[in-house]
Scaffold this active site. Sequence first.
Site: not given
Length: 535
Positions: A188, A361
């Site tokens: 993250e 991602d």
Amino acid sequence: MVMPGTFSLVLHAHMPYVKKQGRWPHGEEWLYEVMADTYIPLLDTLNQLVNDGVMPKITISISPVLLEQLADAYIKEMFEEYLKERIDLAEGDVKRFQRKKEYQKLAQFYVDHYTNILESFRRYNRDLPGAFRELQDMGAIEVLTSAATHAYLPLLLNDEWVYFQIKVGVETYRKFFKRRPRGIWIPEMAYRPRGHWKGPLGEEKSRRGIEEILEDLGLEFFFVDAHAIEGRRIRTLFSGGETVENDPNWIPRGSVYNSYKVKGSSIVVIGRNMETSLQVWSRDVGYPGDPWYREFHKIDNVSGMHYWRVTSKEIPLEGKKVYNPEMAMERVRVHAEHFSNLIRNLLRDKDESSIIMSPYDAELFGHWWFEGIKWIELVIRRLHDDDIVTLRTVSEYIDAYPPIDEIDLPESSWGYGGKHMTWWNDKTLDYWRKEYDAEKKALDLRTYIRYKNGKKRYIVQALRELLILQSSDWAFLIFTNQAPDYAEERYNKHYSRFLQLYLAVIDNKEISSNDVFSEDTVFDNEVIEDALLSI
């Protein structure tokens, strides 16, 4: 003469541990879908580029827990069954749509698509980590590591478990790639500097900076989000679509076009380039929202195939029009050209030591944005041998232009609000209570693994449960409301299993059920034991 700057496309591939933890709608099919939609098409594309004499030079982080699952014999068998099932369903649609030729054509498209994926899987000898290793060994890509189970590192209670997560990640990487990783994707993009720390449950203590632990383990670089470097000079849009809060700590410290050494260390940090990220991530202006691209959220209620296109973001699902792959590919070409020109324009007035680091991602491409893998291919082809842009992996860039300046980074992430709110909020406090309790108890096991060898199997399994419990996915799924019940079930299960194993060690008892050992098998025993003995 314009000297070319660097463009580094960085993909982060991660799936939580789902083996034997449900199938659909939550569980193993999450993994099978992205294997079919993202990982295998990406490998096919990268290999095709290499065969055409184009070295892709992308950087991809593969989380250790994902690597372990991709290599798991059970997962491989079940993935083949999944593909065969998809082919059968698509073939059924070919027959079902005899009088709907547009749909029938798409059904045959899916028959061919999943057949090709199955053939590719077998061509790679069902060894996807090995296929990525081959590409890295030939210099086509760079593979990075991550924390073992993608733990949210700044909020873990003890630095020992931050070290443990990264240590297991590094050693698992070495197992699959036969070398040490140079860089890491910290989950993250969540960073915490050295200093006073206050946690979700009111705990306060002095903590080490994340970069200190990376340095201890021989890593060289990581990434942060743009606001950690450029502060409030820019309007930062996160993957969830929220702007940063007005935090006085976020003052301009540098530029995302440069790399820096984290103050007081040898660790290099590079910030996310937002101009390029917005073109893909933004829900308002990003490419995936184009009307001609395939609609992710609408599926056929018989086969589960996607037969519709975005059409308009304002139109409800029932109003979506039929997908047209040929028109979608036309839009891919337009968007690849637009993105390539954006990269050129951003670097045109920069010096040769400048970098555009665009991280995403991996699962966005192919899975969420069906046409995204083709877009990656066309962008790489357009920027290959460009006179303004040089494609480099991140390590190649750092080797060519080692950073000179230091930077003092603030606490940050790429989540909601730019800090920890996605993972630390009222909905997740129960999760942190249990995770912290497990962390405290797990520290006791360091003594027992040395002196109670008869319980070594239980100790290692308890730590395996702790690792799975620490996954950042559970808090994320709760906060975003994507799968809160499943996430709560998962973290409670692994916390309960940890306690059962811990008490068996402390009280010198046996466990009658074998489920915990047969279901949760991620990471080698030796890697877990060695990591525990090193903290």
